[in-house]
Write a protein that holds these residues in place. Structure first.
Motif, PDB file in Angstrom:
ATOM      1  N   SER A   4       0.825  -1.207  -0.091  1.00 23.05           N
ATOM      2  CA  SER A   4      -0.032   0.009  -0.065  1.00 23.05           C
ATOM      3  C   SER A   4       0.933   1.281   0.180  1.00 23.05           C
ATOM      4  O   SER A   4       1.948   1.190   0.531  1.00 23.05           O
ATOM      5  CB  SER A   4      -0.966  -0.011   1.249  1.00 23.05           C
ATOM      6  N   PRO A   5       0.468   2.429  -0.530  1.00 21.96           N
ATOM      7  CA  PRO A   5       1.252   3.599  -0.739  1.00 21.96           C
ATOM      8  C   PRO A   5       1.422   4.214   0.642  1.00 21.96           C
ATOM      9  O   PRO A   5       0.527   4.274   1.277  1.00 21.96           O
ATOM     10  CB  PRO A   5       0.502   4.399  -1.464  1.00 21.96           C
ATOM     11  N   VAL A   6       2.621   4.332   0.951  1.00 24.16           N
ATOM     12  CA  VAL A   6       2.947   5.237   2.260  1.00 24.16           C
ATOM     13  C   VAL A   6       2.564   6.940   1.836  1.00 24.16           C
ATOM     14  O   VAL A   6       1.771   7.298   2.920  1.00 24.16           O
ATOM     15  CB  VAL A   6       4.588   5.466   2.403  1.00 24.16           C
ATOM     16  N   VAL A   7       2.544   7.151   0.859  1.00 21.77           N
ATOM     17  CA  VAL A   7       2.171   8.631   0.403  1.00 21.77           C
ATOM     18  C   VAL A   7       1.481   8.604  -0.768  1.00 21.77           C
ATOM     19  O   VAL A   7       1.767   7.943  -1.923  1.00 21.77           O
ATOM     20  CB  VAL A   7       3.407   9.617   0.315  1.00 21.77           C
ATOM     21  N   GLU A   8       0.335   9.251  -0.769  1.00 30.49           N
ATOM     22  CA  GLU A   8      -0.505   9.684  -2.104  1.00 30.49           C
ATOM     23  C   GLU A   8      -0.864  11.009  -1.960  1.00 30.49           C
ATOM     24  O   GLU A   8      -1.225  11.654  -1.315  1.00 30.49           O
ATOM     25  CB  GLU A   8      -2.067   8.903  -1.641  1.00 30.49           C
ATOM     26  N   MET A   9      -0.522  11.609  -3.366  1.00 32.63           N
ATOM     27  CA  MET A   9      -0.641  12.998  -3.556  1.00 32.63           C
ATOM     28  C   MET A   9      -1.709  12.905  -4.786  1.00 32.63           C
ATOM     29  O   MET A   9      -1.537  12.346  -5.886  1.00 32.63           O
ATOM     30  CB  MET A   9       0.591  13.642  -4.024  1.00 32.63           C
ATOM     31  N   ARG A  10      -2.952  13.596  -4.634  1.00 31.31           N
ATOM     32  CA  ARG A  10      -3.971  13.316  -5.302  1.00 31.31           C
ATOM     33  C   ARG A  10      -4.350  14.786  -6.048  1.00 31.31           C
ATOM     34  O   ARG A  10      -4.876  15.642  -5.183  1.00 31.31           O
ATOM     35  CB  ARG A  10      -5.306  12.777  -5.012  1.00 31.31           C
TER      36      ARG A  10
END
Length: 502
Positions: A4-10
């Motif tokens: 799973s992503p540690v960081v998600e920028m959307r």
């Protein structure tokens, strides 16, 4: 199944005056993965990472850490979230020690009065530097170190934070080959321990050696993301620039003319040898060598910035006064320095002020700058060099590294030089901007200018030069004509293992 992503920028959006830097950009970072972030200068890479690092705030979009929405209001907030940032442009306290810079803003304290624990600070700094294999005294004043050593200190600072997410913006730009290999070993070790790493570099060989995934930005938009085995270097370049670059080093064939520059027995203060060489009209002479070989020091003495201990520099057969940069500039010898930020730019000032600086005397009448003539000069070089700026009053600090370098080049080209010294002109510059600078160099030598190219990238020196001079410990150890270029022999001369006269 991927982690799973540690960081998600959307959907990240960010604008600056006259510029849409990011237009709905997405990015995912996973634990234990080195993720390359690529694009030309001005594509939005550094802006996106400065948002993650708390330096900028997004106008729209969302950031999630471990699936939870977060607001990163400041660099301190980013640090608390486990995010560390190694910046491309070094912003360091040069008057403080190495250790103080590594622990800047968070010194170890002891006792009820919370006094600085200097012993613990020096121990911690030494441990961080040892992890990098960097032989740097933690007590040394940072301002007395070269760019490469200061870059290693910046990396040591980030490592000392024990971050979960590490952003590396051009970390190898000022490092030697050996330092790069040590850094790569550290990066691989960090990834193996579960750290998510963003790696920004214009050196594609590093990307393919180190990274598992790659995301490309262009003009503030996300072009796409791929695993590294899904794309080739040529495909990445095409994604970055939106076009095919057919030739990496477009060498222009020019028959050199008469001797333009002669350096006779020039001796640097504190160095152990006299240096002699020449440059002809229409010739590019490359200067190769490892970090610390004395290339920059030699060029500063040739350009009159530093006074040599002995010897002479002749331009068009006439001696230049030693240690007199103004006289050298007036005669047509100029130096574009290695350290853009500290030595090349008036940071915080406009493109106009930076570009016209070297021509102010000729632009003045009765002590006043003729605004119309200045605008005409600036607009001409903005157009000729393809400087991407919304207007001439834009702060030069807000330009990308490649466009900042073009501003410095334009400033000195406006003086109509006869000999141009370029010290690391493409450091931290994207492939598209590099191609434009290479093209410009070809045009300049076709006009009869002489160029000295100092570069730590040996393929660049070999691709563009007519002759290569090699330095080791302040001495010239070899000279190669173009037909003799050989990477192994040049490296032997650079390490002092072999001397060769071309």
């Amino acid at each position: 199944m991927p982690a799973s992503p540690v960081v998600e920028m959307r959907g990240i959006v960010r604008s600056f005056p006259g510029v849409k830097a990011l237009s709905g950009v997405d990015l995912e970072l996973r634990a234990g993965e080195v993720h390359a972030l690529l694009g030309e200068n001005g594509a939005g890479k550094s802006t996106l990472m400065k948002i993650l690092g708390g330096l900028y705030h997004p106008e729209a979009g969302e950031i999630r850490i471990d699936g939870r929405p977060v607001r990163i209001e400041s660099p301190a907030a980013a640090t608390k979230l486990g995010i560390a940032f190694i910046h491309q442009e070094l912003n360091q306290a040069l008057h403080l020690s190495v250790a103080e810079n590594i622990f800047l803003g968070r010194p170890p304290v002891t006792g009820p009065l919370r006094r600085v624990d200097w012993r613990a600070m020096y121990r911690g700094a030494a441990a961080a530097l040892e992890r990098l294999g960097a032989e740097i005294d933690p007590r040394a004043a940072l301002g007395g170190l070269g760019v490469g050593a200061r870059q290693m200190v910046e990396i040591a600072r980030a490592l000392s934070l024990d971050a979960r997410v590490l952003i590396m913006d051009e970390p190898t730009a000022a490092l030697t080959g050996a330092e790069v290999e040590r850094l790569f070993a550290v990066v691989r070790s960090l990834a193996a321990s579960g750290v998510a790493i963003v790696y920004i570099s214009h050196r594609l060989e590093e990307i393919f050696s180190l990274c598992r995934r790659v995301t490309v930005l262009r003009d503030g938009h996300r072009v796409g993301s791929w695993t590294i085995d899904q794309v080739s270097p040529d495909e990445l370049i095409a994604h970055m620039v939106g076009r095919q670059l057919t030739e990496r080093f477009p060498k222009v064939a020019v028959t050199p003319g008469e001797t333009l520059l002669e350096v006779r027995d020039l001796t640097l203060r504190g160095a152990g040898g006299a240096v002699s060489f020449s440059v002809r009209r229409g010739e590019i002479v490359g200067l190769a060598g490892l970090m610390g070989a004395g290339r920059t020091e030699l060029m500063r003495a040739v350009a009159g910035i530093d006074r040599p201990a002995g010897g002479a520099v002749l331009l068009e057969g006439r001696p230049l006064p030693p240690g007199d940069a103004a006289a050298a500039i007036a005669r047509g010898l100029v130096l574009v320095p290695e350290d853009r930020r500290r030595q090349g730019l008036l940071t915080g000032r406009s493109v106009r002020e930076n570009l016209s600086l070297a021509r102010l005397r000729s632009l003045c009448r009765l002590g006043l700058i003729q605004a119309g003539a200045e605008r005409q000069l600036v607009d001409a070089y903005v157009s000729e060099l393809g400087i991407r700026t919304p207007h001439r009053e834009q702060s030069v600090t807000n330009l990308s590294g490649g466009n900042q370098q073009k501003v410095i080049l334009g400033r000195w080209l406006a003086t109509s030089p006869r000999l141009l010294i370029l010290d690391e002109p493409t450091r931290g510059i994207d492939v598209g901007a590099k191609a434009e600078i290479y093209r410009l160099m070809g045009e300049l030598v076709q006009r009869g200018m002489g160029i000295i190219l100092v570069s730590s990238e040996l393929p660049e020196v070999m691709g563009l030069s007519d002759r290569i001079l090699v330095m080791h410990e302040g001495r010239l150890t070899a000279e190669f004509g173009r037909a003799e270029f050989d990477q192994e022999r040049i490296m032997q001369a650079a390490t002092g293992r072999k001397r060769h006269a071309g």
